[in-house]
Design an enzyme around this catalytic site. Sequence first.
Site, PDB file in Angstrom:
ATOM      1  N   HIS A 149      -4.696   2.803  -6.874  1.00 14.26           N
ATOM      2  CA  HIS A 149      -5.839   2.534  -6.003  1.00 14.26           C
ATOM      3  C   HIS A 149      -7.128   2.360  -6.792  1.00 14.26           C
ATOM      4  O   HIS A 149      -8.015   1.600  -6.382  1.00 14.26           O
ATOM      5  CB  HIS A 149      -5.980   3.633  -4.955  1.00 14.26           C
ATOM      6  N   HIS A 194      -5.738  -5.516   0.890  1.00 21.39           N
ATOM      7  CA  HIS A 194      -5.756  -4.233   0.185  1.00 21.39           C
ATOM      8  C   HIS A 194      -4.396  -3.924  -0.445  1.00 21.39           C
ATOM      9  O   HIS A 194      -4.288  -3.657  -1.645  1.00 21.39           O
ATOM     10  CB  HIS A 194      -6.142  -3.137   1.178  1.00 21.39           C
ATOM     11  N   ASP A 216       0.838  -1.202   0.000  1.00 19.90           N
ATOM     12  CA  ASP A 216       0.000   0.000   0.000  1.00 19.90           C
ATOM     13  C   ASP A 216       0.876   1.256   0.000  1.00 19.90           C
ATOM     14  O   ASP A 216       0.648   2.204  -0.761  1.00 19.90           O
ATOM     15  CB  ASP A 216      -0.898  -0.034   1.234  1.00 19.90           C
ATOM     16  N   HIS A 270      -7.047  -1.157  -7.835  1.00 15.08           N
ATOM     17  CA  HIS A 270      -7.434  -1.975  -6.677  1.00 15.08           C
ATOM     18  C   HIS A 270      -8.947  -2.046  -6.566  1.00 15.08           C
ATOM     19  O   HIS A 270      -9.536  -3.119  -6.405  1.00 15.08           O
ATOM     20  CB  HIS A 270      -6.862  -1.394  -5.381  1.00 15.08           C
TER      21      HIS A 270
END
Length: 361
Positions: free
Chosen positions: A255, A272, A172, A258
């Site tokens: 992101h 995540h 992340d 994602h």
Amino acid sequence: MERIIFSPMKYVQGPGAWEKLGAYAAGLGAQSAYAVAGPHILKHNWPQVEQSFRQANVTLAAHAFSGECCMTEINRIVQEIHEKNCQVVLGIGGGKALDTAKAAAFYAKLPVIIAPSLASTDAPCSALSVIYTEEGAFESYLILRNNPDVVLVDTAIIAQAPVRMLVAGMGDALATYYEARACFASGKATTAGGRSSLSALAIARACRDSLLKNGLRAKLAAEAKTVSSALDDIVETNTYMSGVGFESGGLAAAHAIHNGLTTLPQTHPFMHGEKVAFGLLAQLVLENAPQAEFDEVLAFCRQIGLPTCLVALGLQDVSDAELQKAAAASCAAGETMHNMPFAVTPQAVFAALKVADKLGS
């Protein structure tokens, strides 16, 4: 557009930091606290938490987190907070439990203390909760009024967590600089609501540099269940530097990809940061970044064990139609994909996923 930097009011990190939870709650004027806690916390760490609140003469009510940061869970917690007349909300556990506590505090109009048990995401420091459906698919970003009042990070607790959690946090955090760089170039608004600033970009760059320097040694320390200097640095990197860097520096393609991948149920068992890491590889393909830069990111992911291809995210049998669905979701209106400094289409994302998969394989 203004330059805006967000950060928590207080960030405290070190072994034994949780011993001060009750004192910080009392410092916010609370006589009664409501805790959203993960099942592991309630089973293994709750006596330590309760002792802290007893010493501070603050009563403590607990809610076992259900597993998803969804509006059903948030609304139930808000109702209980009001019923118990609590004055502060405590989030303790992993990223989704923390996001749930922050959202509940937002709707209950109360201060919030965040105590992560993992360094798996940059959620602890942000004025943001990621809302999912009850089934675990991304639904929306909830922008909060302010960042947490206090973030207490107990490195002795984090050192005992599964190593995979720390590694996912590095995935992340790894995207932080590259996404902030894209937002800085585009001039698009960040999560904080303004332009990316020089300070935010510098923090994001330092975040990347810390990962490349300390990542492997931090993983080895976590495997040994011990707090080393490198692990201490990476906990701060994953939690604070990545948190301030993404929120004030901006999110972009990694992101958004994602979020698109969460539309595929096969990816739900993966964390995540694991999905963000592959999203970053796809972002670099979208940007046609220099091969040396792509190779540096790829080598780091391989070194610490982050996914670098679709198979590693449970998508060994994924169809082109499914990937196109994920690509389209990543380009939906309001997605951070549109913070890139050039227009991005679902077809371009689909192609980037395919190419990143081949390079990463």
